[in-house]
Design an enzyme around this catalytic site. Structure first.
Site, PDB file in Angstrom:
ATOM      1  N   LYS A 152       0.824  -1.211   0.000  1.00  0.00           N
ATOM      2  CA  LYS A 152       0.000   0.000   0.000  1.00  0.00           C
ATOM      3  C   LYS A 152       0.860   1.263   0.000  1.00  0.00           C
ATOM      4  O   LYS A 152       0.599   2.204  -0.767  1.00  0.00           O
ATOM      5  CB  LYS A 152      -0.913  -0.022   1.226  1.00  0.00           C
ATOM      6  N   THR A 153       1.862   1.289   0.874  1.00  0.00           N
ATOM      7  CA  THR A 153       2.716   2.471   0.966  1.00  0.00           C
ATOM      8  C   THR A 153       3.448   2.706  -0.356  1.00  0.00           C
ATOM      9  O   THR A 153       3.581   3.850  -0.808  1.00  0.00           O
ATOM     10  CB  THR A 153       3.725   2.315   2.114  1.00  0.00           C
ATOM     11  N   ASP A 201      -4.412   7.949   3.070  1.00  0.00           N
ATOM     12  CA  ASP A 201      -3.926   6.631   3.495  1.00  0.00           C
ATOM     13  C   ASP A 201      -4.849   6.063   4.577  1.00  0.00           C
ATOM     14  O   ASP A 201      -5.466   6.818   5.329  1.00  0.00           O
ATOM     15  CB  ASP A 201      -2.504   6.793   4.045  1.00  0.00           C
ATOM     16  N   GLU A 202      -4.927   4.740   4.685  1.00  0.00           N
ATOM     17  CA  GLU A 202      -5.711   4.047   5.720  1.00  0.00           C
ATOM     18  C   GLU A 202      -7.129   4.608   5.815  1.00  0.00           C
ATOM     19  O   GLU A 202      -7.644   4.903   6.906  1.00  0.00           O
ATOM     20  CB  GLU A 202      -5.008   4.161   7.089  1.00  0.00           C
ATOM     21  N   GLN A 209      -9.707  -4.577   7.157  1.00  0.00           N
ATOM     22  CA  GLN A 209      -8.899  -4.221   8.329  1.00  0.00           C
ATOM     23  C   GLN A 209      -9.478  -3.021   9.079  1.00  0.00           C
ATOM     24  O   GLN A 209      -8.767  -2.320   9.796  1.00  0.00           O
ATOM     25  CB  GLN A 209      -7.455  -3.942   7.910  1.00  0.00           C
ATOM     26  N   ARG A 261      -0.911 -11.087  10.096  1.00  0.00           N
ATOM     27  CA  ARG A 261       0.358 -10.602  10.659  1.00  0.00           C
ATOM     28  C   ARG A 261       1.467 -11.635  10.466  1.00  0.00           C
ATOM     29  O   ARG A 261       2.642 -11.315  10.605  1.00  0.00           O
ATOM     30  CB  ARG A 261       0.234 -10.335  12.161  1.00  0.00           C
TER      31      ARG A 261
END
Length: 672
Positions: free
Chosen positions: A43-44, A234-235, A265, A622
Site C-alpha cells: 500500500k505504501t 492513506d488508511e 482491516q 500478521r
C-alpha cells in the site's frame, strides 16, 4: 476523465517497478478512485509512486495533499517520493489529519475567534483544564457519581470523533452519566470557552474547528479547494465521520481524490472510525473507479488461503482474494488445549523449540483480543525465563486497576505495607498526599499499639479493620462515608486470607466495582479485567503464594522504558489492535473461544460480529511463515466453576483442509 499526459520523458518506469494491479492504481486517470489494498500488498509503495506519478505528469507539488494517520507514515512517504524523484518536494502538504488541520487553522484562526499563535493542548493539559473547570464554584460537586477529569476528557473526545452531540455520546457509550447530561453539557460549554479565552486548542479541536472553518466560511473552503487539486488519503478505513466530511469538502471542486485502504482491516469503531466511509465510497462518488491490489508479499500461500476463508462470511465487504508472491510453507495449526494453563505451556514450549532451531524471539508474536487473555502465558514465560515484551502498553498486572485491587490483598498480607495502604486511601474522595500521610501515621501507631501491648502474644481477630476504625479521627469530613465502606470491606476480606479469589470477589462487590464506574470511562473493560483476575486467582489457595506470583509477573518494564535498550531478542505480546500494520515470522493467536474472541459484547449486533471477524483476519495476516490458533477446552468462571468452552465461531467457519489440528493429548508435549 482523460488520462495523464507527461510533458517530458518520465524518470521512472512505473510498469517495470510495480505489479500490474499497483500500476493500474498509480496511473489512474484524474477523478475519484478507491484503492482496496489487501494486507501486505504494498500500500505504501502504491501511494508513494502515485505522488511521484502526479509530479512527473506536471502536477505542481503544492497542489497535492497527502493525508495519513501517523507522522511516521507521512515522513516515510515523503522521503520515498523525494528519493524516487531526486528532488525535495517542500511544497507538498503531507501529514496527519491533525497536523494538516493545525496548518490550515493557523492561516485563518481569527475567523474562529483565536489568534494564529494558539497553542495545542495534549491530553494531560486537557485534563488539567477540565479539572480547573471543576474547581470553580458553579461546578463543585459532592456527587460521587460525577465523572472524574480523565473520564470527562475521554467523553468529550468521543463525542467529537463520532461527530455526535454530547447527549448522544452519553446515551450510547456512557449510560451511567445520563442523569448528569445537562450538567455535563454546561461543563463542556465552559471548557470550550476557557480554551478560547486562553487561545488554546486540543487535538479534537484541530479536526472539528477545521471542519467548521470549511463549512462556515465559503471563501476559505474555495481557497483550499483551489490549492489542493489532488488529494490522497492513506488508511481510509480508519477515518471517522469528521475526517470523511473534511475530505469530501476539500475534494468537491476537482474530485481528484484517491483513497487507499482495506475494508477487511477496519477494526477501530470503538474510537470513532466509521466503516461506512470506505464501504459507501462508491455510493458517494458514483463515478469512482475501484482498484484492487491483491498480491501479498508477506505471507505464505497457506496462511493467505486461511485468511481469505476467515473473512469470507462477512456480508459487507469488497470481494477480493489475496494471492501470495511467496513459495509454499507449513499449513497453519489449530491447537485445542485442555485449559488456559496447558495453552500457555504449549505456546511457551513451541517458542523454545523454534528458538532452538534458530528463530529469533523478536520475530515471534503472541496476539490476543483482550489483556486478560494472556495472564497465564505471562506467568509461564516468567517461570521458564523466556524474555518477552508487551508492545500493547502495560503488562496486565501493571495496570492501575489491577494494582489497586491487589493493594487490598497486600495490606491484608502485610499491615506494614505503606505503599499498599497509601494507594488504597488515595482512592477515597477528599484524600490527597498529605491526608494519606497523616492516615498512615495514625494507622501505623494503632498497629503498633495492638502488636506491642500486653496482648501482643495473641494476634487480634481483626487488627486491620480495628486499626482503621481507630484512625477515623484523622479522616477528612468529606471522606467519612467512603472510609466506613473501606473499613467494612477490609473487615470482610480479612477472614479469607486462604481464598484470594473470594477476597477479590468481595472487594469488587463491596467497594471497587463502584469505584471503577465512577472513575473510568472504560469501566466495563476494567471490570472485566478485575473479574478475570479473580478467576485467575482461583488456582491459588494461599494468599502469599498468589501475591508472590503476581510480583514475579510485574517486574518487567513496558515498551516505553525499553526503547533505548536496543533490539533485544524478546517475544512480542500484543493485542491485535496494536499489532495492525506489523508482521512477524511466527504468530500465535490465543483464547479463540466464543465469548472471548469474538467478545460477548460484540455479538449484540451483526456489525459488531463482522468487525470481530475483521480483527481475526488482521491477526492471521500478521504471520509470515507460521501461524498457531489455540483455545482452551475448559475455563474456570465465577458463575459456573469449571466450564466447557465452545471454539470460536471463526474457527468453526474455516474449511478443515486449510489447517492442521494438533492434538496435544496424543503427542509428546515437548515435541508435538
Amino acid at each position: 476523465m482523460r488520462p495523464f499526459e507527461s510533458p517530458v520523458p518520465l524518470q521512472i518506469d512505473y510498469a517495470q517497478e510495480l505489479n500490474p494491479q499497483q500500476h493500474a492504481a498509480v496511473s489512474a486517470a484524474p477523478g475519484p478512485a478507491l484503492v482496496i489494498a489487501g494486507a501486505g500488498s504494498g500500500k505504501t509503495r502504491t501511494l508513494t509512486y502515485r505522488v511521484a506519478f502526479l509530479v512527473e505528469h506536471g502536477i505542481p507539488a503544492r497542489q497535492i495533499l497527502l493525508l495519513t494517520f501517523t507522522n511516521k507514515a507521512a515522513k516515510e512517504m515523503m522521503r520515498r517520493v523525494n528519493d524516487l524523484l531526486g528532488a525535495d518536494l517542500r511544497d507538498l502538504w503531507g501529514g496527519t489529519f491533525h497536523s494538516i488541520g493545525a496548518r490550515c487553522l493557523r492561516l485563518h484562526a481569527e475567523r474562529l475567534g483565536f489568534r494564529r499563535d494558539f497553542t495545542i493542548l495534549d491530553r494531560e493539559d486537557s485534563r488539567d483544564l477540565v479539572k480547573a473547570c471543576l474547581g470553580e464554584p458553579e461546578f463543585e460537586t459532592t456527587d460521587k457519581l460525577f465523572p472524574k477529569p480523565d473520564a470527562l476528557v475521554d467523553l468529550f473526545s468521543l463525542a467529537v470523533n463520532k461527530y455526535a452531540s454530547l447527549s448522544e455520546a452519553i446515551a450510547c457509550d456512557y449510560p451511567q452519566f445520563i442523569a448528569l447530561t445537562s450538567r455535563l453539557e454546561e461543563l463542556l460549554r465552559h471548557f470550550r470557552a476557557r480554551k478560547q479565552a486562553a487561545n488554546v486548542m486540543d487535538f479534537d479541536d484541530l479536526q472539528i474547528k477545521w471542519l467548521r472553518l470549511l463549512t462556515d466560511f465559503p471563501d476559505v473552503l474555495e481557497g483550499f479547494q483551489q490549492r489542493f487539486q489532488f488529494i490522497l488519503v492513506d488508511e481510509y478505513q480508519d477515518t471517522n465521520t469528521i475526517q470523511a466530511r473534511l475530505i469530501d469538502l476539500l475534494a468537491a471542486k476537482h474530485k481528484n481524490l484517491m483513497v487507499v485502504g482495506d475494508d477487511s482491516q477496519s477494526i477501530y469503531s470503538w474510537r470513532g472510525a466509521n466503516f461506512r466511509n470506505i464501504i459507501d465510497f462508491p455510493k458517494r462518488y458514483p463515478s469512482a473507479k475501484v482498484y484492487k491490489i491483491e498480491t501479498n508479499y508477506r505471507s505464505t500461500p497457506e496462511i493467505l488461503e486461511l485468511a481469505n476463508a476467515a473473512i469470507a462470511p462477512n456480508r459487507e465487504q469488497f470481494e477480493k482474494k489475496l494471492a501470495s508472491a511467496r513459495k509454499s510453507g507449513a499449513r497453519p495449526a489449530v491447537v485445542p488445549c485442555n485449559d488456559a494453563g496447558i495453552q500457555a505451556a504449549f505456546v511457551a514450549q513451541r517458542i523454545m523449540d523454534l528458538h532452538e532451531e534458530g528463530a529469533p524471539l523478536s520475530q515471534m508474536a503472541v496476539l490476543y483480543r483482550s489483556h486478560f487473555h494472556v495472564m497465564e502465558l505471562q506467568l509461564e514465560l516468567t517461570r521458564r525465563q523466556i524474555p518477552f515484551l508487551i508492545t500493547s502498553g502495560l503488562r496486565f498486572f501493571e495496570q492501575a486497576h489491577i494494582k489497586d485491587l491487589t493493594a487490598f490483598l497486600k495490606l491484608v498480607a502485610n499491615r506494614s505495607d505503606e505503599i499498599a495502604f497509601k494507594r488504597l486511601v488515595l482512592l477515597l474522595p477528599g484524600v490527597g498526599a498529605k491526608a494519606a500521610a497523616r492516615l498512615w501515621t495514625s494507622f501505623l501507631a494503632q498497629t503498633q499499639v495492638l502488636l506491642d501491648g500486653k496482648d501482643s502474644a495473641a494476634r487480634p481477630k481483626k487488627p486491620i479493620a480495628t486499626c482503621l476504625q481507630k484512625s477515623a479521627a484523622t479522616v477528612p469530613k468529606k471522606t467519612a462515608t467512603a472510609w466506613a465502606q473501606f473499613v467494612a470491606t477490609m473487615a470482610q476480606i480479612e477472614d479469607l486470607q486462604a481464598q484470594p479469589s473470594e477476597m477479590i470477589r468481595i472487594i469488587i462487590d463491596a467497594f471497587y466495582g463502584d469505584y471503577l464506574e465512577e472513575n473510568f470511562d472504560n469501566y466495563r473493560q476494567r471490570a472485566e479485567d478485575v473479574e478475570q483476575l479473580g478467576i485467575f486467582a482461583h488456582q491459588f489457595q494461599d494468599l502469599e503464594v498468589f501475591l508472590t506470583q503476581l510480583s514475579l509477573m510485574s517486574t518487567a518494564e513496558t515498551e516505553e522504558q525499553e526503547k533505548n535498550k536496543g533490539e533485544e531478542d524478546r517475544v512480542r505480546l500484543t493485542t491485535i489492535h496494536q499489532a495492525k500494520g506489523l508482521e512477524y515470522d511466527v504468530v500465535f493467536v490465543l483464547m479463540l473461544c466464543d465469548g472471548l474472541f469474538p467478545s460477548t459484547r460484540s455479538l449484540d449486533s451483526s456489525d459488531g460480529e463482522e468487525e470481530e471477524r475483521r480483527l481475526f483476519y488482521v491477526a492471521i495476516t500478521r504471520a509470515r511463515n507460521e501461524l498457531y490458533l489455540s483455545y482452551p477446552l475448559l475455563r474456570f468462571t465465577q458463575s459456573q466453576g469449571e466450564a466447557s468452552q465452545i471454539p470460536s465461531r471463526f474457527l468453526m467457519e474455516l474449511p478443515a483442509g486449510l489447517y492442521e489440528e494438533w492434538n496435544l493429548r496424543q503427542t509428546n508435549f515437548g515435541s508435538y
